[in-house]
Scaffold this motif. Structure first.
Motif, mmCIF file in Angstrom:
data_model
loop_
_atom_site.group_PDB
_atom_site.id
_atom_site.type_symbol
_atom_site.label_atom_id
_atom_site.label_comp_id
_atom_site.label_asym_id
_atom_site.label_seq_id
_atom_site.Cartn_x
_atom_site.Cartn_y
_atom_site.Cartn_z
ATOM 1 N N TYR A 1 -4.376 8.496 7.251
ATOM 2 C CA TYR A 1 -4.043 9.864 6.909
ATOM 3 C C TYR A 1 -5.756 10.219 6.854
ATOM 4 O O TYR A 1 -6.631 8.548 6.825
ATOM 5 C CB TYR A 1 -3.810 9.846 5.526
ATOM 6 C CG TYR A 1 -4.109 11.610 4.859
ATOM 7 C CD1 TYR A 1 -3.411 12.908 5.651
ATOM 8 C CD2 TYR A 1 -4.457 12.371 3.351
ATOM 9 C CE1 TYR A 1 -3.526 14.050 5.571
ATOM 10 C CE2 TYR A 1 -4.765 12.932 3.338
ATOM 11 C CZ TYR A 1 -3.970 14.652 3.889
ATOM 12 O OH TYR A 1 -4.097 16.104 3.931
ATOM 13 N N PHE A 2 -6.561 11.058 5.586
ATOM 14 C CA PHE A 2 -8.034 10.730 5.824
ATOM 15 C C PHE A 2 -8.044 10.702 4.445
ATOM 16 O O PHE A 2 -6.937 9.770 4.382
ATOM 17 C CB PHE A 2 -8.354 12.671 6.165
ATOM 18 C CG PHE A 2 -7.996 13.655 6.938
ATOM 19 C CD1 PHE A 2 -8.838 12.797 8.422
ATOM 20 C CD2 PHE A 2 -7.420 14.276 7.351
ATOM 21 C CE1 PHE A 2 -8.634 13.173 9.300
ATOM 22 C CE2 PHE A 2 -6.867 15.116 8.296
ATOM 23 C CZ PHE A 2 -7.786 14.405 9.577
ATOM 24 N N ARG B 1 -2.266 15.598 1.350
ATOM 25 C CA ARG B 1 -0.284 15.682 1.845
ATOM 26 C C ARG B 1 -0.299 13.797 1.652
ATOM 27 O O ARG B 1 1.145 13.252 2.497
ATOM 28 C CB ARG B 1 0.010 15.777 3.261
ATOM 29 C CG ARG B 1 0.138 17.103 2.907
ATOM 30 C CD ARG B 1 0.002 17.912 4.437
ATOM 31 N NE ARG B 1 0.463 19.864 4.077
ATOM 32 C CZ ARG B 1 1.429 19.835 3.357
ATOM 33 N NH1 ARG B 1 2.959 19.128 3.037
ATOM 34 N NH2 ARG B 1 1.525 20.671 3.215
ATOM 35 N N TRP C 1 -12.143 11.938 13.764
ATOM 36 C CA TRP C 1 -10.610 12.447 13.671
ATOM 37 C C TRP C 1 -10.370 13.030 15.032
ATOM 38 O O TRP C 1 -9.323 12.784 16.087
ATOM 39 C CB TRP C 1 -10.963 13.317 12.353
ATOM 40 C CG TRP C 1 -9.319 14.516 12.914
ATOM 41 C CD1 TRP C 1 -9.314 15.744 13.660
ATOM 42 C CD2 TRP C 1 -8.055 14.311 13.065
ATOM 43 N NE1 TRP C 1 -7.605 15.790 13.394
ATOM 44 C CE2 TRP C 1 -7.134 15.097 13.521
ATOM 45 C CE3 TRP C 1 -7.261 12.780 13.109
ATOM 46 C CZ2 TRP C 1 -5.207 14.784 13.480
ATOM 47 C CZ3 TRP C 1 -5.851 12.520 12.861
ATOM 48 C CH2 TRP C 1 -4.962 14.072 13.641
ATOM 49 N N LYS D 1 -6.793 12.551 17.310
ATOM 50 C CA LYS D 1 -5.994 13.256 17.208
ATOM 51 C C LYS D 1 -5.497 13.036 18.685
ATOM 52 O O LYS D 1 -4.112 13.088 18.854
ATOM 53 C CB LYS D 1 -6.786 14.671 17.259
ATOM 54 C CG LYS D 1 -5.654 15.940 17.423
ATOM 55 C CD LYS D 1 -6.463 17.234 16.784
ATOM 56 C CE LYS D 1 -5.329 18.543 16.938
ATOM 57 N NZ LYS D 1 -4.429 18.194 15.770
ATOM 58 N N GLY E 1 0.030 15.736 16.775
ATOM 59 C CA GLY E 1 -1.350 15.157 15.929
ATOM 60 C C GLY E 1 -1.931 16.147 14.892
ATOM 61 O O GLY E 1 -3.042 16.549 14.836
ATOM 62 N N LYS E 2 -0.733 15.347 14.161
ATOM 63 C CA LYS E 2 -1.195 15.863 12.577
ATOM 64 C C LYS E 2 -1.567 14.647 11.903
ATOM 65 O O LYS E 2 -0.487 13.962 12.554
ATOM 66 C CB LYS E 2 -0.886 16.363 11.942
ATOM 67 C CG LYS E 2 -1.043 18.015 12.710
ATOM 68 C CD LYS E 2 -0.369 19.322 12.355
ATOM 69 C CE LYS E 2 -0.969 20.953 12.753
ATOM 70 N NZ LYS E 2 -2.605 21.419 12.531
ATOM 71 N N VAL E 3 -1.876 14.521 10.636
ATOM 72 C CA VAL E 3 -1.889 13.050 9.758
ATOM 73 C C VAL E 3 -1.067 14.267 8.454
ATOM 74 O O VAL E 3 -1.203 14.771 7.736
ATOM 75 C CB VAL E 3 -3.142 12.665 9.710
ATOM 76 C CG1 VAL E 3 -3.109 11.405 11.003
ATOM 77 C CG2 VAL E 3 -4.160 12.918 9.437
ATOM 78 N N PRO E 4 -0.363 13.096 7.142
ATOM 79 C CA PRO E 4 0.085 11.972 7.345
ATOM 80 C C PRO E 4 0.842 11.107 8.610
ATOM 81 O O PRO E 4 1.906 12.444 9.255
ATOM 82 C CB PRO E 4 0.396 11.562 6.259
ATOM 83 C CG PRO E 4 0.706 12.585 5.673
ATOM 84 C CD PRO E 4 0.277 13.983 6.105
ATOM 85 N N GLN F 1 5.357 13.901 9.766
ATOM 86 C CA GLN F 1 5.033 15.366 8.444
ATOM 87 C C GLN F 1 5.292 14.086 7.159
ATOM 88 O O GLN F 1 6.869 13.789 7.165
ATOM 89 C CB GLN F 1 6.787 15.699 9.185
ATOM 90 C CG GLN F 1 7.009 17.074 9.971
ATOM 91 C CD GLN F 1 6.377 18.182 9.551
ATOM 92 O OE1 GLN F 1 5.606 18.630 8.644
ATOM 93 N NE2 GLN F 1 5.854 18.526 10.494
ATOM 94 N N SER F 2 4.728 14.908 6.366
ATOM 95 C CA SER F 2 4.219 14.288 5.123
ATOM 96 C C SER F 2 5.817 13.516 4.387
ATOM 97 O O SER F 2 5.796 12.841 3.626
ATOM 98 C CB SER F 2 3.321 14.864 3.943
ATOM 99 O OG SER F 2 3.677 16.178 3.614
HETATM 100 N N1 LIG Z 1 3.091 19.789 7.359
HETATM 101 C C1 LIG Z 1 2.643 18.671 8.055
HETATM 102 C C2 LIG Z 1 0.756 19.355 8.125
HETATM 103 C C3 LIG Z 1 0.559 18.144 8.772
HETATM 104 C C4 LIG Z 1 -0.974 18.517 8.318
HETATM 105 O O1 LIG Z 1 -1.604 20.144 8.531
HETATM 106 N N2 LIG Z 1 -2.235 17.651 7.937
HETATM 107 C C5 LIG Z 1 -3.123 18.254 8.130
HETATM 108 C C6 LIG Z 1 -3.783 17.633 7.645
HETATM 109 S S1 LIG Z 1 -3.518 17.973 5.559
HETATM 110 C C7 LIG Z 1 -4.097 17.588 9.890
HETATM 111 O O2 LIG Z 1 -3.957 16.961 10.473
HETATM 112 N N3 LIG Z 1 -5.101 18.512 10.164
HETATM 113 C C8 LIG Z 1 -6.117 18.183 11.120
HETATM 114 C C9 LIG Z 1 -5.488 18.574 12.474
HETATM 115 O O3 LIG Z 1 -4.547 19.651 12.386
HETATM 116 O O4 LIG Z 1 -6.759 18.500 13.978
HETATM 117 C C10 LIG Z 1 3.193 17.992 7.189
HETATM 118 O O5 LIG Z 1 3.241 17.874 6.473
HETATM 119 O O6 LIG Z 1 2.433 16.130 7.572
#
Ligand SMILES: N[C@@H](CCC(=O)N[C@@H](CS)C(=O)NCC(=O)O)C(=O)O
Length: 199
Positions: A8-9, A14, A39, A43, A49-52, A63-64
């Motif tokens: 994660y960051f 999350r 990032w 990514k 493409g999303k964290v965590p 998916q957190s």
């Molecule tokens: N529903 C997903 C949402 C994941 C999400 O939006 N993560 C954000 C950080 S909180 C992220 O990766 N942002 C960077 C991006 O989308 O490039 C979860 O709960 O994991």
């Protein structure tokens, strides 16, 4: 031994619910925190493409809440019966629906502040009232022992209270629940030693 790597960051955000679950269970894991500057190149290498994300012996889970639910099941914190598990899931989803209302990624500070103020002032009271009614005079939100729903309340309310410190003043039972979670020795230890971040 199972190898866990949570990516994660450098934020609570999350990932913090899973860090609580790791702390409580005592399972060893790598708390991998990506620098924001890195990032864009990371990514495209991450499924969806999303964290965590959580890697479990190399298997990538995204998916957190799927990650946290898995960890909660593994450590007996998902609820003691199928009905308790459904209730814990429902509370987590209810809190998460609320957290998702906020425009976390908004860059315009005026727009962001206006939206946050509106949600915290006009929408939060409804959630708090309903959560307080659900908790009643019980020690924990679901069943007779702590679950990941209690952890999620603590994690999310910590962020909400940092935005509006008097947010839950009318709900001493919800504040006492935070105290109970934070007094669990493994959680107290984690809170004391975790990196200090804004969110
Ligand atoms: N529903 C997903 C949402 C994941 C999400 O939006 N993560 C954000 C950080 S909180 C992220 O990766 N942002 C960077 C991006 O989308 O490039 C979860 O709960 O994991």
């Amino acid at each position: 031994m199972t190898q866990y790597k949570l990516t994660y960051f450098n934020l609570r955000g999350r990932a913090e619910i899973s860090r609580y679950l790791f702390a409580y269970s005592g399972k060893k894991y790598e708390d991998h925190r990506i620098a924001a500057a890195d990032w864009p190149k990371i990514k495209p290498t991450i499924p969806f493409g999303k964290v965590p994300i959580l890697e479990v012996d190399g298997v990538v889970i995204h998916q957190s809440l799927a990650i946290a639910r898995y960890l909660a099941r593994e450590s007996g914190l998902a609820g003691q019966t199928p009905v308790e598990q459904a209730l814990a899931d429902a509370i987590v989803d209810t809190i998460d629906d609320f957290m998702t209302l906020f425009p976390w990624a908004e860059k315009n500070q005026d727009v962001r502040k206006k939206a946050f103020d509106d949600i915290l002032t006009n929408k939060a009271p409804e959630l708090l009232k309903d959560l307080d009614t659900f908790l009643g005079d019980n020690n924990w939100l679901v069943g007779k022992s702590v679950t990941w729903a209690d952890f999620y309340w603590d994690v999310c309310s910590t962020t909400l209270l940092s935005c509006k410190p008097d947010l839950a003043d009318n709900y001493p039972r919800l504040l006492a629940l935070r105290d109970r979670v934070q007094a669990l020795p493994a959680i107290a230890d984690w809170i004391q030693k975790r990196p200090k971040t804004i969110m």
